[in-house]
Design a protein around this motif. Sequence first.
Motif, PDB file in Angstrom:
ATOM      1  N   GLY A  65      40.730  40.667  57.875  1.00 60.00           N
ATOM      2  CA  GLY A  65      40.648  41.156  56.509  1.00 60.00           C
ATOM      3  C   GLY A  65      41.135  40.105  55.543  1.00 60.00           C
ATOM      4  O   GLY A  65      41.724  39.090  55.945  1.00 60.00           O
ATOM      5  N   THR A  66      40.902  40.356  54.256  1.00 60.51           N
ATOM      6  CA  THR A  66      41.261  39.389  53.229  1.00 60.51           C
ATOM      7  C   THR A  66      41.427  40.082  51.880  1.00 60.51           C
ATOM      8  O   THR A  66      40.883  41.176  51.660  1.00 60.51           O
ATOM      9  CB  THR A  66      40.185  38.282  53.138  1.00 60.51           C
ATOM     10  N   VAL A  67      42.154  39.439  51.006  1.00 60.40           N
ATOM     11  CA  VAL A  67      42.305  39.900  49.632  1.00 60.40           C
ATOM     12  C   VAL A  67      42.548  38.672  48.754  1.00 60.40           C
ATOM     13  O   VAL A  67      43.131  37.682  49.212  1.00 60.40           O
ATOM     14  CB  VAL A  67      43.454  40.936  49.487  1.00 60.40           C
ATOM     15  N   THR A  68      42.085  38.736  47.507  1.00 63.73           N
ATOM     16  CA  THR A  68      42.270  37.653  46.550  1.00 63.73           C
ATOM     17  C   THR A  68      43.279  38.107  45.508  1.00 63.73           C
ATOM     18  O   THR A  68      43.133  39.177  44.919  1.00 63.73           O
ATOM     19  CB  THR A  68      40.930  37.282  45.890  1.00 63.73           C
ATOM     20  N   VAL A  69      44.304  37.277  45.293  1.00 66.63           N
ATOM     21  CA  VAL A  69      45.412  37.592  44.387  1.00 66.63           C
ATOM     22  C   VAL A  69      45.305  36.683  43.167  1.00 66.63           C
ATOM     23  O   VAL A  69      45.212  35.457  43.306  1.00 66.63           O
ATOM     24  CB  VAL A  69      46.769  37.377  45.096  1.00 66.63           C
ATOM     25  N   VAL A  70      45.305  37.283  41.973  1.00 70.24           N
ATOM     26  CA  VAL A  70      45.088  36.506  40.748  1.00 70.24           C
ATOM     27  C   VAL A  70      46.114  36.854  39.676  1.00 70.24           C
ATOM     28  O   VAL A  70      46.643  37.964  39.627  1.00 70.24           O
ATOM     29  CB  VAL A  70      43.657  36.706  40.199  1.00 70.24           C
ATOM     30  N   LEU A  71      46.336  35.885  38.817  1.00 65.70           N
ATOM     31  CA  LEU A  71      47.210  36.069  37.656  1.00 65.70           C
ATOM     32  C   LEU A  71      46.353  36.283  36.411  1.00 65.70           C
ATOM     33  O   LEU A  71      45.196  35.843  36.358  1.00 65.70           O
ATOM     34  CB  LEU A  71      48.084  34.827  37.466  1.00 65.70           C
ATOM     35  N   PRO A  72      46.916  36.922  35.382  1.00 63.48           N
ATOM     36  CA  PRO A  72      46.165  37.135  34.143  1.00 63.48           C
ATOM     37  C   PRO A  72      45.690  35.806  33.552  1.00 63.48           C
ATOM     38  O   PRO A  72      46.376  34.785  33.655  1.00 63.48           O
ATOM     39  CB  PRO A  72      47.183  37.793  33.206  1.00 63.48           C
ATOM     40  N   GLY A  73      44.504  35.833  32.964  1.00 62.50           N
ATOM     41  CA  GLY A  73      43.986  34.664  32.280  1.00 62.50           C
ATOM     42  C   GLY A  73      43.397  33.601  33.187  1.00 62.50           C
ATOM     43  O   GLY A  73      42.943  32.563  32.711  1.00 62.50           O
ATOM     44  N   THR A  74      43.374  33.844  34.481  1.00 58.48           N
ATOM     45  CA  THR A  74      42.788  32.889  35.409  1.00 58.48           C
ATOM     46  C   THR A  74      41.336  33.287  35.690  1.00 58.48           C
ATOM     47  O   THR A  74      40.933  34.409  35.376  1.00 58.48           O
ATOM     48  CB  THR A  74      43.614  32.802  36.715  1.00 58.48           C
TER      49      THR A  74
END
Length: 166
Positions: A65-74
């Motif tokens: 499995g996988t997940v993508t983690v992002v910050l605001p404005g990216t």
Amino acid sequence: MADLIIRPATEADLPAVGSVTVEAYQVDGFVGAHDDYARILADAAARHREAEVLVAADDTGAVLGTVTVVLPGTPYAEISQPGELEFRMLAVSSAARGRGVGEALVRAVIDRARSAGIGRVVLSSSEKMLAAHRLYERLGFTRLPERDWMPLPDVKLKAYAYGMPL
């Protein structure tokens, strides 16, 4: 799962990350093989350059499995605002479903937010992803209807948030 390892994706993992993500969305009927979004899901290398990609691997190193983690404005952020961590493209291979892989990945995102001093985790999910909604609600996420949105006329995304004490 005792033999489950959650870790940042490596370059070597990226083909499997793309395959697992597309397969998970196809099995559930959320994309077709030639949809534009399937091409985005398959492009794990782009996500790896612009965000943090986590994998759940078994003791042999196989990506489950996988997940993508992002910050605001990216580049991959959709609904996050300052002070929030967002995750996207949570996917578990059909062969690994029912083994706690998705839950482990979501908990890893929450742990990342907590350790970074970020008090809220947010996400968007297709209104059709009912199994995912059950998982999020069981883990303590609540609806954030004011951030629901439609990237396409026939695609409605529901927003969820998880707030935590720091």
